[in-house]
Design a protein around this motif. Sequence first.
Motif, PDB file in Angstrom:
ATOM      1  N   MET A 116       0.824  -1.203   0.000  1.00 25.82           N
ATOM      2  CA  MET A 116       0.000   0.000   0.000  1.00 25.82           C
ATOM      3  C   MET A 116       0.861   1.257   0.000  1.00 25.82           C
ATOM      4  O   MET A 116       0.471   2.289  -0.530  1.00 25.82           O
ATOM      5  CB  MET A 116      -0.916   0.020   1.240  1.00 25.82           C
ATOM      6  CG  MET A 116      -1.868  -1.157   1.362  1.00 25.82           C
ATOM      7  SD  MET A 116      -3.068  -1.279   0.035  1.00 25.82           S
ATOM      8  CE  MET A 116      -4.274  -0.068   0.530  1.00 25.82           C
ATOM      9  N   GLN A 117       2.043   1.158   0.619  1.00 26.46           N
ATOM     10  CA  GLN A 117       2.900   2.345   0.734  1.00 26.46           C
ATOM     11  C   GLN A 117       3.676   2.653  -0.535  1.00 26.46           C
ATOM     12  O   GLN A 117       3.763   3.801  -0.958  1.00 26.46           O
ATOM     13  CB  GLN A 117       3.899   2.160   1.880  1.00 26.46           C
ATOM     14  CG  GLN A 117       4.823   3.362   2.069  1.00 26.46           C
ATOM     15  CD  GLN A 117       5.827   3.148   3.191  1.00 26.46           C
ATOM     16  OE1 GLN A 117       5.512   2.548   4.208  1.00 26.46           O
ATOM     17  NE2 GLN A 117       7.036   3.641   2.995  1.00 26.46           N
ATOM     18  N   GLU A 118       4.227   1.626  -1.156  1.00 23.82           N
ATOM     19  CA  GLU A 118       5.166   1.879  -2.243  1.00 23.82           C
ATOM     20  C   GLU A 118       4.699   1.425  -3.617  1.00 23.82           C
ATOM     21  O   GLU A 118       5.328   1.750  -4.610  1.00 23.82           O
ATOM     22  CB  GLU A 118       6.509   1.207  -1.923  1.00 23.82           C
ATOM     23  CG  GLU A 118       7.170   1.756  -0.671  1.00 23.82           C
ATOM     24  CD  GLU A 118       7.445   3.263  -0.731  1.00 23.82           C
ATOM     25  OE1 GLU A 118       7.647   3.789  -1.839  1.00 23.82           O
ATOM     26  OE2 GLU A 118       7.422   3.911   0.325  1.00 23.82           O
ATOM     27  N   GLU A 119       3.614   0.630  -3.699  1.00 22.65           N
ATOM     28  CA  GLU A 119       3.209   0.118  -5.004  1.00 22.65           C
ATOM     29  C   GLU A 119       1.893   0.699  -5.492  1.00 22.65           C
ATOM     30  O   GLU A 119       1.598   0.649  -6.678  1.00 22.65           O
ATOM     31  CB  GLU A 119       3.104  -1.415  -4.966  1.00 22.65           C
ATOM     32  CG  GLU A 119       4.460  -2.081  -4.740  1.00 22.65           C
ATOM     33  CD  GLU A 119       4.343  -3.596  -4.727  1.00 22.65           C
ATOM     34  OE1 GLU A 119       3.298  -4.118  -5.156  1.00 22.65           O
ATOM     35  OE2 GLU A 119       5.292  -4.249  -4.281  1.00 22.65           O
ATOM     36  N   ILE A 120       1.059   1.198  -4.545  1.00 18.24           N
ATOM     37  CA  ILE A 120      -0.236   1.751  -4.948  1.00 18.24           C
ATOM     38  C   ILE A 120      -0.042   3.240  -5.197  1.00 18.24           C
ATOM     39  O   ILE A 120       0.224   3.997  -4.279  1.00 18.24           O
ATOM     40  CB  ILE A 120      -1.303   1.551  -3.865  1.00 18.24           C
ATOM     41  CG1 ILE A 120      -1.418   0.072  -3.497  1.00 18.24           C
ATOM     42  CG2 ILE A 120      -2.646   2.102  -4.329  1.00 18.24           C
ATOM     43  CD1 ILE A 120      -1.954  -0.826  -4.571  1.00 18.24           C
ATOM     44  N   GLY A 121      -0.197   3.653  -6.467  1.00 18.12           N
ATOM     45  CA  GLY A 121      -0.030   5.068  -6.784  1.00 18.12           C
ATOM     46  C   GLY A 121       1.385   5.528  -6.530  1.00 18.12           C
ATOM     47  O   GLY A 121       2.352   4.807  -6.759  1.00 18.12           O
ATOM     48  N   THR A 122       1.500   6.748  -6.024  1.00 22.53           N
ATOM     49  CA  THR A 122       2.826   7.337  -5.821  1.00 22.53           C
ATOM     50  C   THR A 122       3.495   6.810  -4.565  1.00 22.53           C
ATOM     51  O   THR A 122       4.708   6.850  -4.425  1.00 22.53           O
ATOM     52  CB  THR A 122       2.677   8.868  -5.743  1.00 22.53           C
ATOM     53  OG1 THR A 122       2.006   9.289  -6.922  1.00 22.53           O
ATOM     54  CG2 THR A 122       4.002   9.561  -5.675  1.00 22.53           C
ATOM     55  N   GLY A 123       2.710   6.307  -3.627  1.00 24.02           N
ATOM     56  CA  GLY A 123       3.285   5.737  -2.418  1.00 24.02           C
ATOM     57  C   GLY A 123       3.391   6.728  -1.283  1.00 24.02           C
ATOM     58  O   GLY A 123       3.376   7.944  -1.466  1.00 24.02           O
ATOM     59  N   GLY A 124       3.459   6.175  -0.044  1.00 23.87           N
ATOM     60  CA  GLY A 124       3.479   7.012   1.144  1.00 23.87           C
ATOM     61  C   GLY A 124       4.667   7.934   1.198  1.00 23.87           C
ATOM     62  O   GLY A 124       4.535   9.135   1.480  1.00 23.87           O
ATOM     63  N   ALA A 125       5.847   7.394   0.921  1.00 31.38           N
ATOM     64  CA  ALA A 125       7.030   8.248   0.916  1.00 31.38           C
ATOM     65  C   ALA A 125       6.962   9.261  -0.218  1.00 31.38           C
ATOM     66  O   ALA A 125       7.289  10.434  -0.049  1.00 31.38           O
ATOM     67  CB  ALA A 125       8.278   7.388   0.787  1.00 31.38           C
ATOM     68  N   GLY A 126       6.488   8.806  -1.381  1.00 30.04           N
ATOM     69  CA  GLY A 126       6.396   9.699  -2.542  1.00 30.04           C
ATOM     70  C   GLY A 126       5.499  10.890  -2.277  1.00 30.04           C
ATOM     71  O   GLY A 126       5.811  12.018  -2.678  1.00 30.04           O
ATOM     72  N   PHE A 127       4.397  10.673  -1.576  1.00 33.12           N
ATOM     73  CA  PHE A 127       3.510  11.797  -1.248  1.00 33.12           C
ATOM     74  C   PHE A 127       4.191  12.770  -0.285  1.00 33.12           C
ATOM     75  O   PHE A 127       3.964  13.979  -0.361  1.00 33.12           O
ATOM     76  CB  PHE A 127       2.209  11.291  -0.633  1.00 33.12           C
ATOM     77  CG  PHE A 127       1.317  10.579  -1.625  1.00 33.12           C
ATOM     78  CD1 PHE A 127       1.025  11.146  -2.851  1.00 33.12           C
ATOM     79  CD2 PHE A 127       0.765   9.345  -1.331  1.00 33.12           C
ATOM     80  CE1 PHE A 127       0.210  10.501  -3.776  1.00 33.12           C
ATOM     81  CE2 PHE A 127      -0.049   8.688  -2.237  1.00 33.12           C
ATOM     82  CZ  PHE A 127      -0.333   9.259  -3.464  1.00 33.12           C
ATOM     83  N   ARG A 128       5.012  12.245   0.636  1.00 39.13           N
ATOM     84  CA  ARG A 128       5.737  13.140   1.556  1.00 39.13           C
ATOM     85  C   ARG A 128       6.759  13.982   0.772  1.00 39.13           C
ATOM     86  O   ARG A 128       6.922  15.169   1.015  1.00 39.13           O
ATOM     87  CB  ARG A 128       6.437  12.340   2.653  1.00 39.13           C
ATOM     88  CG  ARG A 128       5.600  12.115   3.919  1.00 39.13           C
ATOM     89  CD  ARG A 128       4.375  11.294   3.677  1.00 39.13           C
ATOM     90  NE  ARG A 128       3.467  11.279   4.835  1.00 39.13           N
ATOM     91  CZ  ARG A 128       2.222  10.815   4.764  1.00 39.13           C
ATOM     92  NH1 ARG A 128       1.738  10.341   3.639  1.00 39.13           N
ATOM     93  NH2 ARG A 128       1.439  10.835   5.840  1.00 39.13           N
TER      94      ARG A 128
END
Length: 331
Positions: free
Chosen positions: A239-251
């Motif tokens: 969910m963090q790194e493969e769905i869409g831009t990812g959690g880190a990517g949004f930060r």
Amino acid sequence: MNKFEHKHHAHCESGVMSSMLRHHGLNISEPMIFGLSNALNFAYIPFVKIGGMPLIAYRSIPKSIIKNIKKNLKIDMKLETFSSKEKGEKRLDELLLKGEIVGAQSSVYWLEYFPKEISFHFNAHNLLIYGKEGNDYLISDPVFDKSVRCSKESLSKARFTKGVMAPKGLLYYPTNVPKNIDLKPIITKNIKKLSKTMLRRYVPIAGLKGIEKLAKAILDLKSKDRKYTKLFLGNIIRMQEEIGTGGAGFRFMYASFLKEASELFNNDKTLEEASKLMLEVGDEWREFALVIAKSIKSKKDIDLDLIHNMLIKISKNEAKVYHKLLEFRAL
């Protein structure tokens, strides 16, 4: 056919809105779109399952970027859904004949131009349609480096697929875009709003409280078997790194927004410092995902205390960003 210029972006919904507004004469970067729409968030929702695992979200719900940009920038936009595939196909062709570029929600799985290795059932993918040649639609998909083509059959399947977040053929396009907007008051208002949302304590599954709840759930895995523990942890990084831009990517994207905002406010030091802090938080999210990935591949015991502590540290460091942003005073 209209003269549309494709641009590669990091995330589909913010990328579509940035390209769409630029085409209509309002040049706003993708990070600015992301920041002005209050898209950053976190939610751990254990009672909503995807593939049998809890939903974990690192941004606001799908379509919120479109709706918040429409509202916050006072852009007149039409959003249309359809009761049948035939009506949706006809309406798309009508809009293209008028020279419109049209945003659409779709399922990644049915888009034939997606490589099979990254194709999966995700119904909230956004793209821009800017023309039609024969049976093919000309598409600007923000996560691809070049524009692509998609057959009518494939695009219709993607627009009218069923399931969670079903697109219902959604099309959207602006009918009036202001050419000059004073972004400063909008930035100020939304920075404060986001910070308060992330810091509030009375919603146990959202914001920083949601991160802490997920951290506790990780500790609770001590009572589960190894197979379930691996599935649960694997779901976090999927969910963090493969769905869409990812959690880190949004930060990272929000950090870029803060940097750009700082420059608009004459290199404001508070915003600049908050941007740097958010970049560090993004790095910590990436490190968190890396540690989990190594843990579930290893035959050694999984150190759940280590993973839990990393998440608590991330929560505390994200809190520093939002407290810093609440110090911001527009001059």
